[in-house]
Design a protein around this motif. Structure first.
Motif, PDB file in Angstrom:
ATOM      1  N   PHE A  98       0.832  -1.197   0.000  1.00 34.33           N
ATOM      2  CA  PHE A  98       0.000   0.000   0.000  1.00 34.33           C
ATOM      3  C   PHE A  98       0.868   1.249   0.000  1.00 34.33           C
ATOM      4  CE2 PHE A  98      -2.161   3.459   2.264  1.00 34.33           C
ATOM      5  CZ  PHE A  98      -3.270   3.627   1.449  1.00 34.33           C
ATOM      6  N   LEU A  99       1.957   1.238   0.761  1.00 33.22           N
ATOM      7  CA  LEU A  99       2.857   2.384   0.785  1.00 33.22           C
ATOM      8  C   LEU A  99       3.442   2.625  -0.602  1.00 33.22           C
ATOM      9  CD1 LEU A  99       4.450   4.591   2.219  1.00 33.22           C
ATOM     10  CD2 LEU A  99       6.125   2.849   2.881  1.00 33.22           C
ATOM     11  N   GLN A 100       3.841   1.574  -1.271  1.00 31.21           N
ATOM     12  CA  GLN A 100       4.390   1.729  -2.618  1.00 31.21           C
ATOM     13  C   GLN A 100       3.350   2.319  -3.568  1.00 31.21           C
ATOM     14  OE1 GLN A 100       5.318  -1.748  -5.352  1.00 31.21           O
ATOM     15  NE2 GLN A 100       7.414  -1.021  -4.908  1.00 31.21           N
ATOM     16  N   ASN A 101       2.127   1.792  -3.522  1.00 35.42           N
ATOM     17  CA  ASN A 101       1.067   2.324  -4.378  1.00 35.42           C
ATOM     18  C   ASN A 101       0.775   3.789  -4.056  1.00 35.42           C
ATOM     19  OD1 ASN A 101       0.690  -0.017  -5.838  1.00 35.42           O
ATOM     20  ND2 ASN A 101      -0.965  -0.769  -4.547  1.00 35.42           N
ATOM     21  N   THR A 102       0.838   4.142  -2.771  1.00 31.38           N
ATOM     22  CA  THR A 102       0.625   5.529  -2.364  1.00 31.38           C
ATOM     23  C   THR A 102       1.683   6.434  -2.977  1.00 31.38           C
ATOM     24  OG1 THR A 102      -0.455   4.892  -0.292  1.00 31.38           O
ATOM     25  CG2 THR A 102       0.530   7.093  -0.379  1.00 31.38           C
ATOM     26  N   LEU A 103       2.927   6.003  -2.958  1.00 27.85           N
ATOM     27  CA  LEU A 103       3.994   6.803  -3.552  1.00 27.85           C
ATOM     28  C   LEU A 103       3.827   6.916  -5.065  1.00 27.85           C
ATOM     29  CD1 LEU A 103       6.966   5.427  -1.435  1.00 27.85           C
ATOM     30  CD2 LEU A 103       5.898   7.683  -1.246  1.00 27.85           C
ATOM     31  N   TYR A 104       3.421   5.838  -5.718  1.00 24.12           N
ATOM     32  CA  TYR A 104       3.174   5.892  -7.159  1.00 24.12           C
ATOM     33  C   TYR A 104       2.097   6.919  -7.493  1.00 24.12           C
ATOM     34  CZ  TYR A 104       5.893   1.646  -8.177  1.00 24.12           C
ATOM     35  OH  TYR A 104       6.898   0.735  -8.338  1.00 24.12           O
ATOM     36  N   TYR A 105       1.134   7.091  -6.581  1.00 21.33           N
ATOM     37  CA  TYR A 105       0.053   8.042  -6.824  1.00 21.33           C
ATOM     38  C   TYR A 105       0.561   9.486  -6.861  1.00 21.33           C
ATOM     39  CZ  TYR A 105      -4.679  10.018  -6.564  1.00 21.33           C
ATOM     40  OH  TYR A 105      -5.847  10.699  -6.823  1.00 21.33           O
ATOM     41  N   HIS A 106       1.741   9.717  -6.324  1.00 20.99           N
ATOM     42  CA  HIS A 106       2.336  11.052  -6.312  1.00 20.99           C
ATOM     43  C   HIS A 106       3.171  11.338  -7.559  1.00 20.99           C
ATOM     44  CE1 HIS A 106       1.332  10.435  -2.068  1.00 20.99           C
ATOM     45  NE2 HIS A 106       1.440  11.736  -1.903  1.00 20.99           N
ATOM     46  N   VAL A 107       3.326  10.340  -8.418  1.00 18.93           N
ATOM     47  CA  VAL A 107       4.276  10.446  -9.536  1.00 18.93           C
ATOM     48  C   VAL A 107       3.540  10.572 -10.869  1.00 18.93           C
ATOM     49  CG1 VAL A 107       6.166   9.288 -10.754  1.00 18.93           C
ATOM     50  CG2 VAL A 107       5.987   9.108  -8.261  1.00 18.93           C
ATOM     51  N   TYR A 108       4.017  11.502 -11.690  1.00 15.60           N
ATOM     52  CA  TYR A 108       3.536  11.674 -13.058  1.00 15.60           C
ATOM     53  C   TYR A 108       4.677  11.350 -14.003  1.00 15.60           C
ATOM     54  CZ  TYR A 108       2.011  14.154 -17.318  1.00 15.60           C
ATOM     55  OH  TYR A 108       1.671  14.488 -18.605  1.00 15.60           O
ATOM     56  N   THR A 122      -6.757  17.691 -14.872  1.00 17.97           N
ATOM     57  CA  THR A 122      -6.455  16.397 -14.266  1.00 17.97           C
ATOM     58  C   THR A 122      -5.149  15.874 -14.826  1.00 17.97           C
ATOM     59  OG1 THR A 122      -7.696  15.177 -15.951  1.00 17.97           O
ATOM     60  CG2 THR A 122      -8.897  15.833 -13.961  1.00 17.97           C
ATOM     61  N   SER A 123      -4.539  14.970 -14.092  1.00 19.53           N
ATOM     62  CA  SER A 123      -3.318  14.327 -14.572  1.00 19.53           C
ATOM     63  C   SER A 123      -3.304  12.887 -14.113  1.00 19.53           C
ATOM     64  CB  SER A 123      -2.071  15.052 -14.047  1.00 19.53           C
ATOM     65  OG  SER A 123      -2.003  14.979 -12.634  1.00 19.53           O
ATOM     66  N   ASN A 124      -2.752  12.031 -14.937  1.00 13.74           N
ATOM     67  CA  ASN A 124      -2.646  10.624 -14.578  1.00 13.74           C
ATOM     68  C   ASN A 124      -1.488  10.436 -13.614  1.00 13.74           C
ATOM     69  OD1 ASN A 124      -3.365   7.974 -14.546  1.00 13.74           O
ATOM     70  ND2 ASN A 124      -2.702   7.498 -16.611  1.00 13.74           N
ATOM     71  N   SER A 125      -1.472   9.313 -12.951  1.00 13.18           N
ATOM     72  CA  SER A 125      -0.391   8.997 -12.022  1.00 13.18           C
ATOM     73  C   SER A 125       0.204   7.648 -12.371  1.00 13.18           C
ATOM     74  CB  SER A 125      -0.917   8.956 -10.581  1.00 13.18           C
ATOM     75  OG  SER A 125      -1.771   7.833 -10.394  1.00 13.18           O
ATOM     76  N   ALA A 126       1.345   7.355 -11.781  1.00 11.81           N
ATOM     77  CA  ALA A 126       1.985   6.062 -12.009  1.00 11.81           C
ATOM     78  C   ALA A 126       1.147   4.923 -11.442  1.00 11.81           C
ATOM     79  CB  ALA A 126       3.387   6.055 -11.399  1.00 11.81           C
ATOM     80  N   ARG A 131      -5.576  12.509 -10.761  1.00 14.43           N
ATOM     81  CA  ARG A 131      -5.709  13.509  -9.709  1.00 14.43           C
ATOM     82  C   ARG A 131      -6.260  14.774 -10.352  1.00 14.43           C
ATOM     83  NH1 ARG A 131       0.415  12.217  -9.523  1.00 14.43           N
ATOM     84  NH2 ARG A 131      -0.118  13.018 -11.568  1.00 14.43           N
ATOM     85  N   ARG A 132      -6.889  15.622  -9.566  1.00 17.04           N
ATOM     86  CA  ARG A 132      -7.372  16.863 -10.155  1.00 17.04           C
ATOM     87  C   ARG A 132      -6.895  18.084  -9.366  1.00 17.04           C
ATOM     88  NH1 ARG A 132     -12.494  14.863  -8.490  1.00 17.04           N
ATOM     89  NH2 ARG A 132     -13.604  16.133  -6.953  1.00 17.04           N
ATOM     90  N   ILE A 133      -6.782  19.185 -10.100  1.00 19.92           N
ATOM     91  CA  ILE A 133      -6.301  20.432  -9.525  1.00 19.92           C
ATOM     92  C   ILE A 133      -7.500  21.304  -9.151  1.00 19.92           C
ATOM     93  CG2 ILE A 133      -4.917  22.502  -9.917  1.00 19.92           C
ATOM     94  CD1 ILE A 133      -3.302  19.894  -9.749  1.00 19.92           C
ATOM     95  N   ILE A 134      -7.462  21.869  -7.956  1.00 17.90           N
ATOM     96  CA  ILE A 134      -8.550  22.681  -7.420  1.00 17.90           C
ATOM     97  C   ILE A 134      -7.969  24.021  -6.977  1.00 17.90           C
ATOM     98  CG2 ILE A 134     -10.274  22.868  -5.572  1.00 17.90           C
ATOM     99  CD1 ILE A 134      -9.966  19.664  -5.454  1.00 17.90           C
ATOM    100  N   ASP A 164       1.186  19.659   1.158  1.00 14.83           N
ATOM    101  CA  ASP A 164       1.064  19.637   2.622  1.00 14.83           C
ATOM    102  C   ASP A 164       0.304  18.442   3.190  1.00 14.83           C
ATOM    103  OD1 ASP A 164      -1.591  20.245   2.018  1.00 14.83           O
ATOM    104  OD2 ASP A 164      -1.754  21.825   3.536  1.00 14.83           O
ATOM    105  N   LYS A 165      -0.212  17.554   2.310  1.00 15.22           N
ATOM    106  CA  LYS A 165      -0.862  16.327   2.766  1.00 15.22           C
ATOM    107  C   LYS A 165      -0.479  15.195   1.825  1.00 15.22           C
ATOM    108  CE  LYS A 165      -5.185  17.918   3.061  1.00 15.22           C
ATOM    109  NZ  LYS A 165      -6.656  17.926   3.255  1.00 15.22           N
ATOM    110  N   VAL A 166      -0.414  13.993   2.373  1.00 13.22           N
ATOM    111  CA  VAL A 166      -0.131  12.818   1.557  1.00 13.22           C
ATOM    112  C   VAL A 166      -1.354  12.504   0.706  1.00 13.22           C
ATOM    113  CG1 VAL A 166       0.439  10.352   1.607  1.00 13.22           C
ATOM    114  CG2 VAL A 166       1.466  11.914   3.286  1.00 13.22           C
ATOM    115  N   LEU A 167      -1.140  12.280  -0.586  1.00  7.88           N
ATOM    116  CA  LEU A 167      -2.224  11.883  -1.476  1.00  7.88           C
ATOM    117  C   LEU A 167      -2.531  10.400  -1.263  1.00  7.88           C
ATOM    118  CD1 LEU A 167      -0.991  13.564  -4.792  1.00  7.88           C
ATOM    119  CD2 LEU A 167      -2.782  14.407  -3.256  1.00  7.88           C
ATOM    120  N   LEU A 168      -3.820  10.070  -1.193  1.00 11.14           N
ATOM    121  CA  LEU A 168      -4.222   8.692  -0.946  1.00 11.14           C
ATOM    122  C   LEU A 168      -5.217   8.243  -1.999  1.00 11.14           C
ATOM    123  CD1 LEU A 168      -4.730   8.966   2.918  1.00 11.14           C
ATOM    124  CD2 LEU A 168      -2.842   7.810   1.763  1.00 11.14           C
ATOM    125  N   ALA A 169      -5.004   7.052  -2.545  1.00 15.36           N
ATOM    126  CA  ALA A 169      -5.926   6.457  -3.510  1.00 15.36           C
ATOM    127  C   ALA A 169      -5.891   4.943  -3.340  1.00 15.36           C
ATOM    128  CB  ALA A 169      -5.547   6.845  -4.941  1.00 15.36           C
TER     129      ALA A 169
END
Length: 332
Positions: A98-108, A122-126, A131-134, A164-169
């Motif tokens: 899960f940690l690895q997948n979480t880190l992949y979610y931060h990568v484009y 929006t942008s895709n992740s690894a 993810r979307r920009i607000i 400032d927060k960890v992205l979670l998916a």
């Protein structure tokens, strides 16, 4: 925005720079991994990258991009601290996969400069999840529920945008995301076990599944401790998940539906939720939202005297967004 300056020192962090590739006394632009290693603001990200087995990946050129670049939304130490993760040892509460997948979610894969981070884009992740920009009315910029506190930190193999927060998916719908927590597939210690038991007891599984054409949901998911605290309030001990069945199924159903929001407020991250107002729950009762402060919003049911806090906000699921809260929302 805070400035994050990479340290260009030609350090041999994690052995990712070969000595033959660096001319003597020549300044070398560090890789993304090197920046995490040499910048104290990213100490916990470094620890996570090592345990999640992505440090080497982000220390090298991207073979899938013509320029060899990655773009990383990089959580600061404070971002990890919001989840109670302050040291390398704390990361052991998460399953490594899960940690690895979480880190992949931060990568484009490729270059995604700050100028491309426009509201609604929006942008895709690894991880394969977008993810979307607000952008809020005060001008602050967010990726999902995480504020972008800096942009365009240059590395030899791409860009870093501190957040400032960890992205979670989860790569799963709301139901199966809850089941993953309940089975210990996310945290080593199972969580949301009472919530899953309640959903099964009330036969509400289909309401939380992703189905073709179904609208996105915003779900407030009470922790196990929240249900135990409810038992004390009701005078009905809820010491284990099966104790939920001591309560009338109609009562539990009404309570559960009070935690689900659809319609125009479905699938919303914290910066998008309408603060200081009420929204209608799936059960019909209103749910009051507090002020947006420090990236979170309090939530209160009509039957609550004290609002619930978000302990894990902004979890992206395939059919909506889950916000884990510390109190059960009561409709009456």
């Amino acid at each position: 925005m805070k400035k994050y300056f990479p340290i260009k020192a030609g350090l041999l962090a994690l052995g990712l720079f070969a000595a033959t590739g660096c001319a003597k006394n020549k300044e070398v632009e560090p890789s993304i991994t090197n920046i995490a290693v040499t910048n104290p603001d990213f100490q916990e990200l470094e620890d996570a990258a090592i345990r999640g087995d992505v440090a080497v990946l982000l220390g090298n050129k991207n073979p899938n991009d013509p320029q060899g670049n990655y773009t990383v939304f990089a959580p600061t130490n404070a971002a990890f601290s919001r989840l109670g993760l302050n040291t390398a040892q704390d990361l052991a509460v998460l399953q490594q996969s899960f940690l690895q997948n979480t880190l992949y979610y931060h990568v484009y894969s490729g270059s995604l400069p700050g100028s491309a981070l426009t509201s609604g884009s929006t942008s895709n992740s690894a991880l394969g999840v977008t993810r979307r920009i607000i952008r809020r009315t005060d001008g602050t910029l967010y990726v999902n529920g995480s504020q972008i506190v800096g942009t365009d930190v240059k590395a030899a193999n791409g860009l870093i945008h501190p957040i400032d927060k960890v992205l979670l998916a989860t790569k799963a719908d709301v139901l199966n995301s809850a089941l993953a927590l309940q089975s210990g597939s996310v945290f080593v210690k199972p969580e949301l076990t009472f919530l899953v038991e309640a959903v099964v007891y009330c036969n509400l599984q289909d309401a939380l599944k992703a189905t073709p054409g179904s609208a996105p949901l915003t779900v407030f998911a009470p922790t196990d401790q929240a249900f135990k605290d409810l038992g004390v309030l009701l005078g009905v001990p809820l010491n284990q998940p099966s104790d939920i069945r001591k309560l009338p199924v109609a009562t539990v159903t009404a309570v559960l539906l009070n935690h689900v929001v659809g319609g125009t407020q479905g699938g919303k991250f914290t910066p998008e939720l309408p603060e200081n107002t009420s929204v209608a729950s799936a059960g019909g009762a209103p749910v009051a939202l507090g002020a947006f402060k420090s990236g979170v919003i309090t939530v209160k049911g009509s039957g609550n005297t004290v609002p619930a806090n978000m302990v894990i906000p902004d979890v992206q699921c395939t059919n909506g967004v889950v916000h884990v809260i510390d109190r059960v929302l009561l409709p009456l």
